[in-house]
Design a protein around this motif. Sequence first.
Motif, short mmCIF file in Angstrom:
data_model
loop_
_atom_site.label_atom_id
_atom_site.label_comp_id
_atom_site.label_asym_id
_atom_site.label_seq_id
_atom_site.Cartn_x
_atom_site.Cartn_y
_atom_site.Cartn_z
N LYS A 438 0.84 -1.19 0.00
CA LYS A 438 0.00 0.00 0.00
C LYS A 438 0.88 1.25 0.00
O LYS A 438 1.36 1.69 1.03
CB LYS A 438 -0.94 -0.02 1.21
CG LYS A 438 -2.04 -1.07 1.08
CD LYS A 438 -2.81 -1.29 2.36
CE LYS A 438 -3.64 -0.11 2.75
NZ LYS A 438 -4.56 -0.43 3.86
N HIS A 441 -2.75 4.90 1.43
CA HIS A 441 -3.34 4.19 2.56
C HIS A 441 -4.82 3.90 2.40
O HIS A 441 -5.43 3.31 3.29
CB HIS A 441 -3.15 5.01 3.84
CG HIS A 441 -1.75 5.46 4.04
ND1 HIS A 441 -1.42 6.56 4.79
CD2 HIS A 441 -0.57 4.96 3.58
CE1 HIS A 441 -0.11 6.73 4.78
NE2 HIS A 441 0.42 5.77 4.05
N GLU A 501 -6.48 8.87 3.00
CA GLU A 501 -5.08 9.30 3.04
C GLU A 501 -4.38 8.83 1.78
O GLU A 501 -4.41 7.66 1.43
CB GLU A 501 -4.38 8.73 4.27
CG GLU A 501 -4.92 9.32 5.57
CD GLU A 501 -4.03 8.95 6.75
OE1 GLU A 501 -2.82 9.02 6.62
OE2 GLU A 501 -4.59 8.58 7.79
N TYR A 506 2.46 6.23 7.37
CA TYR A 506 1.40 5.24 7.56
C TYR A 506 1.06 5.19 9.05
O TYR A 506 1.93 4.93 9.88
CB TYR A 506 1.87 3.88 7.08
CG TYR A 506 0.74 2.93 6.85
CD1 TYR A 506 0.43 1.96 7.80
CD2 TYR A 506 -0.05 3.02 5.72
CE1 TYR A 506 -0.62 1.10 7.61
CE2 TYR A 506 -1.10 2.14 5.51
CZ TYR A 506 -1.38 1.18 6.46
OH TYR A 506 -2.43 0.33 6.27
N TYR A 508 -0.47 3.16 11.07
CA TYR A 508 -0.89 1.89 11.67
C TYR A 508 -0.44 1.74 13.12
O TYR A 508 -1.25 1.46 14.02
CB TYR A 508 -0.37 0.71 10.84
CG TYR A 508 -0.74 -0.63 11.41
CD1 TYR A 508 -1.97 -1.21 11.13
CD2 TYR A 508 0.13 -1.31 12.25
CE1 TYR A 508 -2.33 -2.43 11.67
CE2 TYR A 508 -0.22 -2.53 12.79
CZ TYR A 508 -1.45 -3.10 12.50
OH TYR A 508 -1.80 -4.30 13.05
#
Length: 682
Positions: A438, A441, A501, A506, A508
């Motif tokens: 990815k 996102h 996004e 990222y 996460y």
Amino acid sequence: MSIPALIFLCIGILYIRKPYFNFPHDEDSGSHTYLPYFRKDGLRLIDDGWALFPNFVTYIFQFIYHFFPPEIRSIRIFSTVYHFLLVYSTYIVVEDFYGTTPALITAFLYGIYASAPYLRWFSVHTENYYLLPALWGIFFFQKALETGDTSFFFLSGAIFCIAFLFKYLIGGYIFVFFFFTGSIVNSFYLSAGFLTIFAAFLALQIYCYWGKNRIAWKQFIAIMATVKNVLVLKYRVGGITFYKGELNNLLQQTAPVWLGVFFLFSEQNPAVMLPWFLATLLILLPQRGYSAYHYLPLVHFMSVLAGVFYSWVFMQQEIVLFKVVVGITLVVLLYCSLKIFVKFYGQKDLRKAAMLFDISAQYILIPEIAKDLKQKLPKGKRFYVWGNLIQLYQLTNTPSIDAYLNIIIKPFNNKYFAVLFDHLMEGFLKHKPEYILKGFHNFDIKTLKELTGIEYRLDIVYYNYFALYKRYAFNETGKYSAEMTIKEKLEWFDKLASGNEFGGIYPYYLENGEYQKGIEEGLKALELNPHDFGNLFYLSALYREAGELDKSMEMLKQISKLKPNEPESYFQQGLLYVRKNDDKAALNSFNTCLEKNQHHTLALYNSASILKKMNKLNEAFVRFQAITQNKEADKNIKGNAYYHLGKVEQELKRKGAEKYFKECLQLNPAHKAAMTEVNTTL
């Protein structure tokens, strides 16, 4: 052009470009060279690869890869040779228009400044290629105006059509010069003939798409819808700050060419200069949502004007003071711009150069990810990139699973997006890629499982930027069917790309509370690039949430040291000091933030709150009031500011408190404290 001057210029261009011949692919060179590179695997033009450019560019790189190694170096060398040819052609045209001295100055200006780091010549951009035929189209157009020989108009039109094969937006040139032919020459038949040539080439391009493959024509229309959506997104998100930053970089690095604007409307200019300028703008404006190298045609045009302007100034005998002023200005501009060149091209370590000019992902992170992917992928298996990191396919020697290579920007309100959705789903079901990377996102893994039955789970987040998902299981219960209605496909497509996004860090690890993992990845990225401001900010947030406030502060201070004019780092420092209950230090940080950006709403609000706490009520009042006067401030923050204005009024024993409490309730009717104050007053 004198042979010594030509040799000197060529050596100079080669000297500054040669170290970058092996600079890795970026997203544009990845998309332009994808099909030529994978011809060895049987991929076909049009049917097996889609991006936002005409066929002709692909044919050129296919030709290069046929005779030379399929490496980025081959493209870089060709691009440099082509640049020599464009510079020499520019010399010939300007010499014919203005004379030898202006032509020499122009050749040197464009020869060097087309290699400005900001313009990213090492990307395989179509601007570098369409400028050459466009220039000769302009030349023969001027010849037609000078001589009255109508055959030159038709020759000019034909050459413009060659430029059109490099980039469809060159149609803007056709439009401007067609209009100019009809209005200046006053010949309907002549201008109609000029347009007819273009129409024939346009018909040829339509045949290439529609005649060969009608599905491909539908894909092409969907791509055009994507272009529109990209532009809308960029204009909406970027705003004025986006333009200021871009313009500042451009002006700094190509400064000496912009003084030529003073010569644009000179009586000494050939008639063709004004339409040339208008045509350049007509191509530039629609592309504004993309990358810096779209400015190359404008830099080229301004180099011509600058060459003529400097030559004219220094040949004047009477205006000595003006010559001195222009001379000093030119020296200053040369110093400012060439200082940046030296900073970039003078780096022996290209990693450092990449760090300096915000291309570290291309040169540092992406090749590292490619190495890891090559080790992970079983032989003959594929992976899929959601995003524009097309270069990864070549770096890993693995073709994509589908024919559409660029990220698709919502909204999906065009029926032809359903064709691209089919391509993507069929690619997943046919190849069942081992991994999904990815790059952006907004790709939803759960929706993909619903559609295809293929389940993916997070494998790793590379350097806090790119998330890699590994295929875990597959069953045949997916809901996707080619028989779905167009409306259903578009609804599923919208759900598949449901995130909001499109790049950057990222989130996460931060969102899932896995702070230590995020810190580990962030530190790896920091080793590769200590200048990665986005990663430093993210590391600071991870350390802060993990309770390591001193390390969080250390990251922010690194940003302030590397980028002293970045207001956000000072704002975040202020928040950390608030958590440490150090009001004085927090106020200093917020004040520094406001020095860098006086409209930073949150810095105003937090600093005003601290001033109120310190009983500096008049100063607090001014800052809260500034928030309420900011039309773009968040309404909740503005409502809170009104509430605090009321409280300050009360403490100063003034009569305006009720008015501010009511203003607060208008913006936020659920504000309990303001409601209590109003009820108490009543």
